[in-house]
Design an enzyme around this catalytic site. Structure first.
Site, PDB file in Angstrom:
ATOM      1  N   TRP A  91      -0.052 -18.189 -26.714  1.00  0.00           N
ATOM      2  CA  TRP A  91       1.262 -17.619 -27.031  1.00  0.00           C
ATOM      3  C   TRP A  91       2.262 -17.991 -25.949  1.00  0.00           C
ATOM      4  O   TRP A  91       1.886 -18.242 -24.803  1.00  0.00           O
ATOM      5  CB  TRP A  91       1.175 -16.100 -27.170  1.00  0.00           C
ATOM      6  CG  TRP A  91       0.866 -15.339 -25.898  1.00  0.00           C
ATOM      7  CD1 TRP A  91      -0.367 -14.994 -25.431  1.00  0.00           C
ATOM      8  CD2 TRP A  91       1.813 -14.851 -24.929  1.00  0.00           C
ATOM      9  NE1 TRP A  91      -0.264 -14.314 -24.242  1.00  0.00           N
ATOM     10  CE2 TRP A  91       1.064 -14.206 -23.903  1.00  0.00           C
ATOM     11  CE3 TRP A  91       3.204 -14.870 -24.828  1.00  0.00           C
ATOM     12  CZ2 TRP A  91       1.679 -13.602 -22.803  1.00  0.00           C
ATOM     13  CZ3 TRP A  91       3.814 -14.282 -23.722  1.00  0.00           C
ATOM     14  CH2 TRP A  91       3.044 -13.651 -22.727  1.00  0.00           C
ATOM     15  N   GLU A 134       5.417  -8.139 -12.325  1.00  0.00           N
ATOM     16  CA  GLU A 134       5.002  -9.433 -12.859  1.00  0.00           C
ATOM     17  C   GLU A 134       5.864 -10.569 -12.301  1.00  0.00           C
ATOM     18  O   GLU A 134       5.370 -11.671 -12.053  1.00  0.00           O
ATOM     19  CB  GLU A 134       5.105  -9.424 -14.387  1.00  0.00           C
ATOM     20  CG  GLU A 134       4.207  -8.420 -15.094  1.00  0.00           C
ATOM     21  CD  GLU A 134       2.750  -8.825 -15.111  1.00  0.00           C
ATOM     22  OE1 GLU A 134       2.421  -9.950 -14.691  1.00  0.00           O
ATOM     23  OE2 GLU A 134       1.913  -8.006 -15.541  1.00  0.00           O
ATOM     24  N   GLU A 172       0.018 -15.873 -16.043  1.00  0.00           N
ATOM     25  CA  GLU A 172       0.704 -14.652 -15.615  1.00  0.00           C
ATOM     26  C   GLU A 172       2.221 -14.832 -15.625  1.00  0.00           C
ATOM     27  O   GLU A 172       2.963 -13.878 -15.873  1.00  0.00           O
ATOM     28  CB  GLU A 172       0.242 -14.273 -14.199  1.00  0.00           C
ATOM     29  CG  GLU A 172      -1.181 -13.745 -14.118  1.00  0.00           C
ATOM     30  CD  GLU A 172      -1.301 -12.307 -14.572  1.00  0.00           C
ATOM     31  OE1 GLU A 172      -0.259 -11.651 -14.744  1.00  0.00           O
ATOM     32  OE2 GLU A 172      -2.431 -11.834 -14.762  1.00  0.00           O
ATOM     33  N   HIS A 175       4.239 -13.396 -18.487  1.00  0.00           N
ATOM     34  CA  HIS A 175       4.434 -11.946 -18.611  1.00  0.00           C
ATOM     35  C   HIS A 175       5.815 -11.534 -18.112  1.00  0.00           C
ATOM     36  O   HIS A 175       6.546 -10.803 -18.785  1.00  0.00           O
ATOM     37  CB  HIS A 175       3.350 -11.193 -17.836  1.00  0.00           C
ATOM     38  CG  HIS A 175       1.966 -11.521 -18.280  1.00  0.00           C
ATOM     39  ND1 HIS A 175       0.839 -11.134 -17.582  1.00  0.00           N
ATOM     40  CD2 HIS A 175       1.507 -12.207 -19.356  1.00  0.00           C
ATOM     41  CE1 HIS A 175      -0.234 -11.559 -18.202  1.00  0.00           C
ATOM     42  NE2 HIS A 175       0.140 -12.220 -19.280  1.00  0.00           N
ATOM     43  N   GLU A 225      -6.316  -6.183 -11.925  1.00  0.00           N
ATOM     44  CA  GLU A 225      -6.159  -6.664 -13.293  1.00  0.00           C
ATOM     45  C   GLU A 225      -6.506  -5.565 -14.304  1.00  0.00           C
ATOM     46  O   GLU A 225      -5.866  -5.451 -15.353  1.00  0.00           O
ATOM     47  CB  GLU A 225      -7.033  -7.896 -13.535  1.00  0.00           C
ATOM     48  CG  GLU A 225      -6.607  -9.128 -12.758  1.00  0.00           C
ATOM     49  CD  GLU A 225      -5.338  -9.767 -13.311  1.00  0.00           C
ATOM     50  OE1 GLU A 225      -4.649  -9.169 -14.152  1.00  0.00           O
ATOM     51  OE2 GLU A 225      -5.025 -10.892 -12.886  1.00  0.00           O
ATOM     52  N   THR A 228      -3.467  -3.215 -14.405  1.00  0.00           N
ATOM     53  CA  THR A 228      -2.342  -3.720 -15.186  1.00  0.00           C
ATOM     54  C   THR A 228      -2.666  -3.739 -16.675  1.00  0.00           C
ATOM     55  O   THR A 228      -1.773  -3.538 -17.507  1.00  0.00           O
ATOM     56  CB  THR A 228      -1.920  -5.117 -14.708  1.00  0.00           C
ATOM     57  OG1 THR A 228      -3.068  -5.960 -14.597  1.00  0.00           O
ATOM     58  CG2 THR A 228      -1.238  -5.047 -13.359  1.00  0.00           C
ATOM     59  N   ASP A 257      -4.041 -10.206 -22.070  1.00  0.00           N
ATOM     60  CA  ASP A 257      -4.196 -11.219 -21.019  1.00  0.00           C
ATOM     61  C   ASP A 257      -4.815 -10.619 -19.765  1.00  0.00           C
ATOM     62  O   ASP A 257      -5.716 -11.203 -19.142  1.00  0.00           O
ATOM     63  CB  ASP A 257      -2.834 -11.818 -20.658  1.00  0.00           C
ATOM     64  CG  ASP A 257      -2.481 -13.034 -21.499  1.00  0.00           C
ATOM     65  OD1 ASP A 257      -3.226 -13.334 -22.451  1.00  0.00           O
ATOM     66  OD2 ASP A 257      -1.455 -13.673 -21.200  1.00  0.00           O
ATOM     67  N   GLU A 258      -4.306  -9.465 -19.362  1.00  0.00           N
ATOM     68  CA  GLU A 258      -4.805  -8.813 -18.144  1.00  0.00           C
ATOM     69  C   GLU A 258      -6.280  -8.459 -18.295  1.00  0.00           C
ATOM     70  O   GLU A 258      -7.055  -8.578 -17.339  1.00  0.00           O
ATOM     71  CB  GLU A 258      -3.985  -7.555 -17.839  1.00  0.00           C
ATOM     72  CG  GLU A 258      -2.481  -7.769 -17.734  1.00  0.00           C
ATOM     73  CD  GLU A 258      -2.066  -8.570 -16.510  1.00  0.00           C
ATOM     74  OE1 GLU A 258      -2.922  -9.162 -15.840  1.00  0.00           O
ATOM     75  OE2 GLU A 258      -0.845  -8.593 -16.225  1.00  0.00           O
ATOM     76  N   HIS A 261      -8.260 -11.620 -17.776  1.00  0.00           N
ATOM     77  CA  HIS A 261      -8.289 -11.980 -16.358  1.00  0.00           C
ATOM     78  C   HIS A 261      -9.211 -11.054 -15.568  1.00  0.00           C
ATOM     79  O   HIS A 261      -9.916 -11.493 -14.655  1.00  0.00           O
ATOM     80  CB  HIS A 261      -6.873 -11.933 -15.782  1.00  0.00           C
ATOM     81  CG  HIS A 261      -5.960 -12.943 -16.391  1.00  0.00           C
ATOM     82  ND1 HIS A 261      -4.579 -12.826 -16.369  1.00  0.00           N
ATOM     83  CD2 HIS A 261      -6.223 -14.108 -17.054  1.00  0.00           C
ATOM     84  CE1 HIS A 261      -4.044 -13.869 -16.981  1.00  0.00           C
ATOM     85  NE2 HIS A 261      -5.013 -14.656 -17.405  1.00  0.00           N
TER      86      HIS A 261
END
Length: 394
Positions: A91, A134, A172, A175, A225, A228, A257-258, A261
């Site tokens: 994305w 971020e 990252e 974000h 991570e 977040t 995503d976090e 990660h």
């Protein structure tokens, strides 16, 4: 990440104050003192961080431990780099935003602004804080590249550690871009004050207490991570509750995503527990004694010397990120890494194990006491420059 935070991450001020009074302090050699210095307004004076970090230990990892990380490079290639997404299939921020090339751009912006009107000012305080965390991404890549044995030595190194750091940074980066553009289009926030805060924060950096030690660094990133992931997940939940399903999708996508990660970083620590349990156990206890300081702890907007504490108090009150979450994260990672089941440790290692395994319940008890005291006090408020100096309960 927010390597946040981020945290989101966002260490509640009530818990920080209590922890200092209850003795959850780092050893004297590792103590870091943070203080506020006056804002530098004169154009004739050089830039100085708004908040300065005191003495820090450096290069605490014994040189022989470098071989530990070299020995697992092939493993990292096979097990860590797989957590990165293919750029062509990933994305991008524009997928969630009005299309500027479209004839309907202004109508799309109008729809976005109409949806944002349903969100309360206090929500925007937390969303802005998440975005600022971020956007301070240059600091986080720099921090990872201070770690012995895993840093990017050339800026384009092909070790799995360097490849991961650069690609993680690239993921990252989206974000902050996405949240920044959403907030800009919403018209609900003072972008200039936000941009000043970002500049101050990147200039002030962060107080990680890594000691250039990758054991410490990967424990921190595993924790952060997950923090977040929780924070962005909760902002998604609140956006949906207020009717902004598009913003909920944005925050939820970032949270995913976090989470991915977190899986990579926690897998690294799990591997370290397998091949070097004693050193990893000592590092975990050390980081928890010093506390996981949130990435945006040094944030400043040129006006509020305790901006982070005000922001984190709002996050705590809204349930976006709380002291309970801090305890839950530690408990989750202790279980994930099977810390309670470790055997064959040194005497110091067993003491560290006992300390870490008992810490979540101790944190919860401390927070309960802090909340009881907070309820007995009269509610206070603070102005936030991010939302045109409106007063928000903290």
């Amino acid at each position: 990440m927010a390597l946040t935070l981020h945290l989101t991450a966002f260490f509640p001020s009530s818990f920080k104050q209590l922890s200092l009074s209850q003795g959850l302090k780092c050893p004297k050699a590792s103590m870091v003192s943070t203080h506020c210095s006056p804002a530098v307004e004169s154009e004739n004076k050089p830039f100085r961080p708004a908040k300065e970090v005191g003495f820090q230990v450096t290069h605490s990892m014994p040189p022989d431990k470098i071989e530990v990380f070299k020995s697992i490079e092939n493993w990292a290639t096979d097990n860590i780099l797989v957590h990165l997404h293919n750029v062509e299939k990933s994305w991008q921020p524009q997928d969630f935003l009005p299309a500027p090339e479209s004839e309907g751009f202004y109508d799309q912006v109008k729809e976005l602004r109409e949806r944002s009107k349903e969100l309360p000012d206090e929500y925007f305080v937390v969303l802005v804080g998440n975005m600022i965390t971020e956007e301070a991404l240059p600091t986080y890549q720099t921090a990872l590249n201070t770690l012995d044995a895993v840093r990017d030595e050339t800026g384009a190194s092909l070790t799995p550690w360097a490849i991961w750091t650069r690609a993680w940074t690239a993921e990252e980066n989206k974000h902050g871009d996405l949240l920044n553009k959403y907030l800009y289009l919403s018209g609900r926030v003072d972008m200039r004050q936000i941009e000043k805060t970002i500049q101050y924060l990147i200039g002030s950096a962060m107080d990680t207490k890594f000691e250039n030690n990758p054991y410490n660094g990967f424990i921190y990133t595993s924790f952060q991570e997950r923090a977040t992931f929780i924070s962005h997940g909760n902002t998604a939940r609140l956006a949906k509750a207020h009717g902004d399903t598009k913003l909920a999708q944005i925050c939820g996508t970032i949270a995913a995503d976090e989470k991915r990660h977190e899986a990579a970083y926690s897998k690294i620590v799990e591997k370290l527990f397998q091949i070097d349990p004693d050193a990893t156990m000592l590092a975990l206890a050390d980081m928890m004694r010093k506390k996981i300081t949130m990435p945006a702890y040094l944030m400043y907007d040129g006006q509020d010397d305790i901006l982070f504490h005000h922001y984190s108090a709002v996050a705590q009150r809204l349930g976006v990120y709380t002291a309970k979450d801090y305890a839950d994260i530690l408990e989750f990672l202790v279980g994930r890494w099977k810390v309670e089941k470790l055997t064959g440790l040194s005497a110091e290692g067993y003491r560290a194990q006992h300390f870490v395994c008992g810490l979540p319940s101790k944190i919860r008890r401390m927070e309960e006491k802090a909340q009881t005291r907070a309820k007995a006090k009269q509610a206070s408020s603070a102005p936030f420059s991010w939302i045109f100096h409106k007063e928000i309960i903290v």
